[in-house]
Scaffold this active site. Structure first.
Site, PDB file in Angstrom:
ATOM      1  N   HIS A  34      80.164  26.342  80.977  1.00 41.62           N
ATOM      2  CA  HIS A  34      81.507  25.824  81.248  1.00 41.62           C
ATOM      3  C   HIS A  34      81.435  24.488  81.985  1.00 41.62           C
ATOM      4  O   HIS A  34      82.168  23.544  81.670  1.00 41.62           O
ATOM      5  CB  HIS A  34      82.289  26.799  82.140  1.00 41.62           C
ATOM      6  N   LYS A 146      78.398  27.098  71.532  1.00 46.23           N
ATOM      7  CA  LYS A 146      78.123  28.530  71.668  1.00 46.23           C
ATOM      8  C   LYS A 146      79.070  29.353  70.801  1.00 46.23           C
ATOM      9  O   LYS A 146      78.676  30.342  70.193  1.00 46.23           O
ATOM     10  CB  LYS A 146      78.260  28.919  73.150  1.00 46.23           C
TER      11      LYS A 146
END
Ligand code: AMP
Length: 278
Positions: A34, A146
């Protein structure tokens, strides 16, 4: 850093921001993956808005909505360190007011891979991301490789609905042993955590075979499957060798860019990973 919950507060904070604005949507329980999106937004944009919202509509009833890990105070400290300007933490009631009945669906590319195993998942994702785009009005929005299909679906949605923004996809951040970082890794016990390195090993085995000249999609899928099967704690859900743009399974020989991807269970924990090979 401003932390806002209500839509009115968000809109007021948005008005104060210098253009261009970069948006980083998350479900929280932040890790280095993140934070790499935040860092990319920080590099490209004058202002950065991050959102933390565990979106109920992208979970099916048997999935992990209630157990999904949460740690807001830790997340806020990390975002502050990364120089985020505004964090929006809406409630489910704000995103889905009583009587809610409006959905955004992207058709073909939502159907294979994750879409086939998680019915309704992408409808929840595209609906919430469209709402985040409308509320925050960013010029740039950051997503991770991802979740390769999610990024492709959102890019399609942004084009199809004429959102005036650019979707930026950032590389997958991995642990030292290759495991892709994920908030769900926290569900793994120590044996499962060790076993979970098999996903990246399987992807790398197929990549190595391709580098040595293997061109048959079927053979690349077999190599990934056989690698996963060497790990007794791993239960394979699917492996795929698909076109990077269409996400359609390749039957003959591969050409150009190809997405190798998979989903694997360790107990109740479901992990996904992918790489793009050329
Ligand atoms: P999530 O909180 O899991 O919904 O993820 C929020 C965003 O972070 C999505 O765009 C993900 O694709 C991205 N992301 C999650 N894990 C990683 C990772 N290991 N590397 C890069 N981006 C990631």
């Amino acid at each position: 850093m401003k932390v806002v919950t209500d839509l009115e507060e968000l809109r007021a904070a948005r008005k104060q921001l210098a253009e261009q604005v970069g948006l980083v949507p998350t479900m929280g329980y932040l890790h280095a993956g993140h934070l790499s999106l935040v860092a990319a937004a920080r590099r490209d944009c004058a202002s950065v808005v991050a959102t933390i919202f565990v979106n109920p509509t992208q979970f099916s009833p048997e999935e992990d909505l209630t157990s999904y890990p949460r740690d807001l105070s830790r997340d806020l400290a990390l975002l502050e360190e990364e120089g985020v300007d505004v964090v929006w933490t809406p409630t489910p009631e704000i995103m889905y007011p009583p009587g809610y009945q409006t959905w955004v669906t992207v058709e073909e590319i939502s159907l294979p891979l994750e879409g086939a195993r998680r019915p309704g998942h992408f409808r929840g994702v595209t609906t919430v991301v469209a709402k985040l785009f409308n509320a925050v009005q960013p010029q740039y929005a950051y997503f991770g490789q991802k979740d390769a299909q999610q990024a492709a679906v959102i890019r399609r949605m942004a084009l199809d609905l004429n959102f005036p923004l650019e979707v930026i996809v950032c590389p997958t951040v991995r642990e030292a042993d290759g495991l892709a970082m994920s908030s769900r890794n926290t569900y793994l016990n120590p044996q499962e955590r060790q076993a979970a390195t098999v996903l990246f090993r399987a992807l790398r085995a197929a990549q190595t075979a391709c580098n040595k000249g293997e061109r048959h999609a079927k053979k690349l899928r077999l190599i990934m499957r056989q690698t996963i099967e060497t790990e007794p704690l791993a239960k394979l859900q699917y492996v795929s060798c698909a076109g990077v743009l269409t996400l359609q399974e390749i039957e003959g020989e591969i050409t150009g860019e190809v997405l190798l991807s998979m989903a694997v269970f360790f107990g109740k924990t479901r992990l996904i990973d992918n790489i793009v090979i050329n």
